[in-house]
Motif scaffolding. Sequence first.
Motif, PDB file in Angstrom:
ATOM      1  N   VAL A 189       0.861  -1.183   0.000  1.00 53.46           N
ATOM      2  CA  VAL A 189       0.000   0.000   0.000  1.00 53.46           C
ATOM      3  C   VAL A 189       0.892   1.226   0.000  1.00 53.46           C
ATOM      4  O   VAL A 189       2.047   1.173   0.438  1.00 53.46           O
ATOM      5  CB  VAL A 189      -0.932   0.030   1.231  1.00 53.46           C
ATOM      6  N   LYS A 190       0.383   2.334  -0.469  1.00 56.23           N
ATOM      7  CA  LYS A 190       1.119   3.586  -0.409  1.00 56.23           C
ATOM      8  C   LYS A 190       0.905   4.219   0.961  1.00 56.23           C
ATOM      9  O   LYS A 190      -0.181   4.136   1.530  1.00 56.23           O
ATOM     10  CB  LYS A 190       0.659   4.532  -1.520  1.00 56.23           C
ATOM     11  N   GLU A 191       1.967   4.832   1.457  1.00 59.00           N
ATOM     12  CA  GLU A 191       1.851   5.470   2.762  1.00 59.00           C
ATOM     13  C   GLU A 191       0.864   6.633   2.697  1.00 59.00           C
ATOM     14  O   GLU A 191       0.626   7.216   1.633  1.00 59.00           O
ATOM     15  CB  GLU A 191       3.217   5.964   3.243  1.00 59.00           C
ATOM     16  N   SER A 192       0.292   6.923   3.844  1.00 58.97           N
ATOM     17  CA  SER A 192      -0.639   8.040   4.025  1.00 58.97           C
ATOM     18  C   SER A 192      -1.954   7.850   3.295  1.00 58.97           C
ATOM     19  O   SER A 192      -2.778   8.770   3.259  1.00 58.97           O
ATOM     20  CB  SER A 192       0.002   9.372   3.589  1.00 58.97           C
ATOM     21  N   ILE A 193      -2.192   6.681   2.684  1.00 58.38           N
ATOM     22  CA  ILE A 193      -3.463   6.450   2.010  1.00 58.38           C
ATOM     23  C   ILE A 193      -4.545   6.206   3.053  1.00 58.38           C
ATOM     24  O   ILE A 193      -4.279   5.706   4.149  1.00 58.38           O
ATOM     25  CB  ILE A 193      -3.348   5.257   1.035  1.00 58.38           C
ATOM     26  N   GLU A 194      -5.762   6.566   2.736  1.00 58.97           N
ATOM     27  CA  GLU A 194      -6.858   6.414   3.682  1.00 58.97           C
ATOM     28  C   GLU A 194      -7.141   4.938   3.949  1.00 58.97           C
ATOM     29  O   GLU A 194      -6.895   4.068   3.114  1.00 58.97           O
ATOM     30  CB  GLU A 194      -8.116   7.095   3.140  1.00 58.97           C
TER      31      GLU A 194
ATOM     32  N   GLN B 106      -8.496   0.383   2.185  1.00 60.86           N
ATOM     33  CA  GLN B 106      -8.008  -0.094   0.892  1.00 60.86           C
ATOM     34  C   GLN B 106      -7.725  -1.592   0.953  1.00 60.86           C
ATOM     35  O   GLN B 106      -7.174  -2.108   1.922  1.00 60.86           O
ATOM     36  CB  GLN B 106      -6.735   0.657   0.497  1.00 60.86           C
TER      37      GLN B 106
ATOM     38  N   SER C 280      -4.204   4.786   8.129  1.00 60.54           N
ATOM     39  CA  SER C 280      -3.171   5.367   7.281  1.00 60.54           C
ATOM     40  C   SER C 280      -1.810   5.122   7.933  1.00 60.54           C
ATOM     41  O   SER C 280      -1.651   5.281   9.144  1.00 60.54           O
ATOM     42  CB  SER C 280      -3.424   6.869   7.112  1.00 60.54           C
TER      43      SER C 280
ATOM     44  N   ASP D 151       6.586  12.937   0.929  1.00 56.87           N
ATOM     45  CA  ASP D 151       5.784  13.731   1.858  1.00 56.87           C
ATOM     46  C   ASP D 151       6.629  14.379   2.954  1.00 56.87           C
ATOM     47  O   ASP D 151       6.086  14.884   3.934  1.00 56.87           O
ATOM     48  CB  ASP D 151       4.699  12.860   2.499  1.00 56.87           C
TER      49      ASP D 151
END
Length: 503
Positions: free
Chosen positions: A105-110, A113, A157, A195
């Motif tokens: 997963v991508k970091e900071s994603i809500e 997911q 997240s 980020d």
Amino acid sequence: MNENAAVGTFVGSLKVEDLDEGSDGMIECWSTNPHVSLEAFDEKSYGVVVANELDYEDSPQVNISITCSDHGIPRLTTSTTFIIYVLDVNDNAPQFTQSVYNGSVKESIEGGQKVVQVLALDKDGFNNNQVMYSLGEADERLFTMDATTGWVRLNVSVDREHTPMLTVVVFATDSGSPPLTGTATVTVSVEDINDNVPYLNKTDYYISEAVPCFVADEDIDVTSPFIILTNGSIEVNKKLNRETQNETRLVVFLRDKGTPALTGSGTLTLHIVAYNDEPPQFLFPSPLNKTAWIGAEAPLGSHVCRVQTADGGLGAPQNVLYNIAEGNADNWFGINSRSGELFVARSLLPLAGSTVQLKISSANTLNPQMLSYGDLEVTVGPSNASLLTRAALGAQDSYVIVAGIISGVTVIIAVVIISVIVHLRTTDLRRMQAAKSKATRPNNVNSRVPIAVSFVPEVKGEKLQKTNTTLTSSMGGKNAAFTASEKGGSAVLKPTLCSKPQL
């Protein structure tokens, strides 16, 4: 028949008829299927029993063929078949198709997911092979799982800089009774996104004034003596002189290579220090103070002392590296190369009561590197066992001293008692001699002891008045003649009170 039926379990019975008589009517039966065997009850009946374990997953039904033959000539045979239906038992746990599932997963994603889908299979029959998925209680805060489809979702997240990877254990439970469970591991990698703005992780640097200058013409008017290249290198573009300028502050602008690019800034302080031409100077150990003490029973890692050096006149703190150069061949001690702390590295009991001579080296990290040495004497104290032995010997010596004192006092007291006895006996002897001498003296000693008497003298028929008169005897004795001068009369009296003269 249940698939877990034990070997020897009775399946059914078989009866055979032959109308012939004698040997022609004798019958023999057998089966070619390895799952069963025949046990004869009598000449014409058999029992069918389980010969090998049945497995529903391999053969849900077993076809059995039995052949019987008589003993006639020629031998006549007959055969029959029947089916054993194997009943399923929940004897297989669900198996995941992979032991480890990987997702990202991508970091900071809500949260929410989908990360990865897992799959588990159960070899048992339909009633026992329905699988439900779940997570451990500790993982439910970070993940959720679809119990039917096996999809794992991320709840929160995640910041890759703090948590670059997550791991969760998933469970698959079948519908049997009792239910069986299988497990697998899901690993989730957190992908970085740009980020974080760039920043300086160090803001103070020390530069020797002897660093060469990269500018050929010193007449060029240069505001700052330093140049910062895009790769982060700092170059000198003007000859440095610590006496005229001992530090410079530079504002540095930073930009990363992410998408989109982020920028930041910071202030660098460059301290100009004198050329390194002196080695570090030891403050401890020094010629006047070079000893340390440690107990023989100190545990491993115990602090012994801390060696220290001065800056060598450079006008800036040095990065100094310490080492035990000599005297530590058996590695009794260790030293922290940065802090200079000397510590116990091995048990010091073999060194109890001895002194270890160490040579400590100190080297700075400037250019050129300078090296110095200090002599350190480490005294290893006695062990508790030796102290107890000494205490025991000291106690024995104390007992001897006390015994001697008691003996001396006893002798003195005995001498005093004997002296007193001798003195008393001497005194008694003298008294006895004096008494004996007194007993041998004559009794006519003139004592001249005054005696008071009361009498009534009679003189020429006249009665005198009663009076107390003091008389004097001319000699001591029981009877004495007294002379009285009372109205000129005289009488011979017998005293009423008389005491024997005493010398």
